[in-house]
Write a protein that holds these residues in place. Structure first.
Motif, PDB file in Angstrom:
ATOM      1  N   THR A  15       0.831  -1.196   0.000  1.00 51.71           N
ATOM      2  CA  THR A  15       0.000   0.000   0.000  1.00 51.71           C
ATOM      3  C   THR A  15       0.872   1.254   0.000  1.00 51.71           C
ATOM      4  N   PHE A  41      -7.061   5.981  -4.613  1.00 50.51           N
ATOM      5  CA  PHE A  41      -7.910   4.796  -4.633  1.00 50.51           C
ATOM      6  C   PHE A  41      -7.691   3.968  -5.900  1.00 50.51           C
ATOM      7  N   LEU A  42      -7.746   4.617  -7.055  1.00 51.53           N
ATOM      8  CA  LEU A  42      -7.530   3.888  -8.303  1.00 51.53           C
ATOM      9  C   LEU A  42      -6.109   3.331  -8.385  1.00 51.53           C
ATOM     10  N   CYS A  45      -6.079   0.153  -6.441  1.00 56.47           N
ATOM     11  CA  CYS A  45      -6.854  -0.888  -7.118  1.00 56.47           C
ATOM     12  C   CYS A  45      -6.169  -1.380  -8.390  1.00 56.47           C
ATOM     13  N   GLU A  46      -5.340  -0.558  -8.997  1.00 53.68           N
ATOM     14  CA  GLU A  46      -4.741  -0.927 -10.271  1.00 53.68           C
ATOM     15  C   GLU A  46      -3.265  -1.287 -10.183  1.00 53.68           C
ATOM     16  N   THR A  50      -0.898  -4.302  -5.199  1.00 50.94           N
ATOM     17  CA  THR A  50      -2.003  -4.169  -4.250  1.00 50.94           C
ATOM     18  C   THR A  50      -3.356  -4.562  -4.837  1.00 50.94           C
ATOM     19  N   ARG A  51      -3.410  -4.743  -6.133  1.00 50.83           N
ATOM     20  CA  ARG A  51      -4.685  -4.999  -6.826  1.00 50.83           C
ATOM     21  C   ARG A  51      -5.457  -6.173  -6.239  1.00 50.83           C
ATOM     22  N   MET A  54      -6.855  -5.474  -2.733  1.00 51.91           N
ATOM     23  CA  MET A  54      -7.966  -4.520  -2.764  1.00 51.91           C
ATOM     24  C   MET A  54      -9.229  -5.167  -3.318  1.00 51.91           C
ATOM     25  N   LEU A  55      -9.088  -5.897  -4.419  1.00 50.47           N
ATOM     26  CA  LEU A  55     -10.268  -6.517  -5.034  1.00 50.47           C
ATOM     27  C   LEU A  55     -10.853  -7.605  -4.144  1.00 50.47           C
ATOM     28  N   VAL A  58     -12.896  -5.727  -1.637  1.00 49.35           N
ATOM     29  CA  VAL A  58     -14.140  -5.209  -2.217  1.00 49.35           C
ATOM     30  C   VAL A  58     -15.153  -6.351  -2.319  1.00 49.35           C
ATOM     31  N   ALA A 107     -15.531   0.849  -7.248  1.00 51.41           N
ATOM     32  CA  ALA A 107     -14.733  -0.387  -7.304  1.00 51.41           C
ATOM     33  C   ALA A 107     -15.579  -1.575  -7.750  1.00 51.41           C
ATOM     34  N   TYR A 111     -14.199  -2.982 -11.206  1.00 57.98           N
ATOM     35  CA  TYR A 111     -13.321  -4.148 -11.055  1.00 57.98           C
ATOM     36  C   TYR A 111     -14.038  -5.467 -10.822  1.00 57.98           C
TER      37      TYR A 111
END
Length: 141
Positions: A15, A41-42, A45-46, A50-51, A54-55, A58, A107, A111
């Motif tokens: 992060t 934030f994006l 997530c991208e 970290t993707r 994060m996903l 979510v 999100a 995603y």
């Protein structure tokens, strides 16, 4: 489901690295809370590091209050608080909570559900289009 521990050293390090990359981008609007918030934030997530975390958070937040609370803590610690600190922004707790809800919805659409054209729109365009909605939510009535 694989548990995600938002305070694990791996998640914290990834992060911090993702946020550092976002901060390096910089721009004229870096003092704009909504823009910075969305970019942070994006970016999380991208970013390949970290993707998946994060996903997973979510997706997990949909079916579990505990997972939702963990995701909320990550949002506050990794996205909202750094953006507020960098820009000197202050808002009521209710308004910040509503903005977090907007981020979760974004999100989910981008995603998880991969709703088009949101899923394939470049992140910079998402920021440009969505920042006014964040600003509107934060404005006192």
């Amino acid at each position: 489901m694989i548990p995600v521990y938002p305070d694990s050293p791996t998640v914290v390090a990834a992060t911090e690295a993702a946020l550092a990359e976002v901060a390096e981008l910089g721009d004229d609007a870096s003092t704009d809370f909504a823009v910075r918030l969305l970019r942070n934030f994006l970016g999380l997530c991208e970013n390949p590091r970290t993707r998946q975390h994060m996903l997973r958070m979510v997706r997990g937040s949909v079916g579990s209050a505990r997972a939702g609370q963990a995701f909320y803590r990550v949002l506050n610690r990794s996205v909202v608080n750094p953006a507020a600190k960098a820009t000197g922004f202050h808002a009521s707790a209710l308004r910040v909570e509503l903005v977090c809800g907007q981020l979760v919805g974004l999100a989910m659409m981008r995603y998880v559900l991969q709703v088009e054209p949101v899923a394939s729109t470049p992140a910079d365009e998402i920021v440009r289009q969505f920042a006014p909605a964040i600003r509107a939510t934060l404005q006192p009535s």
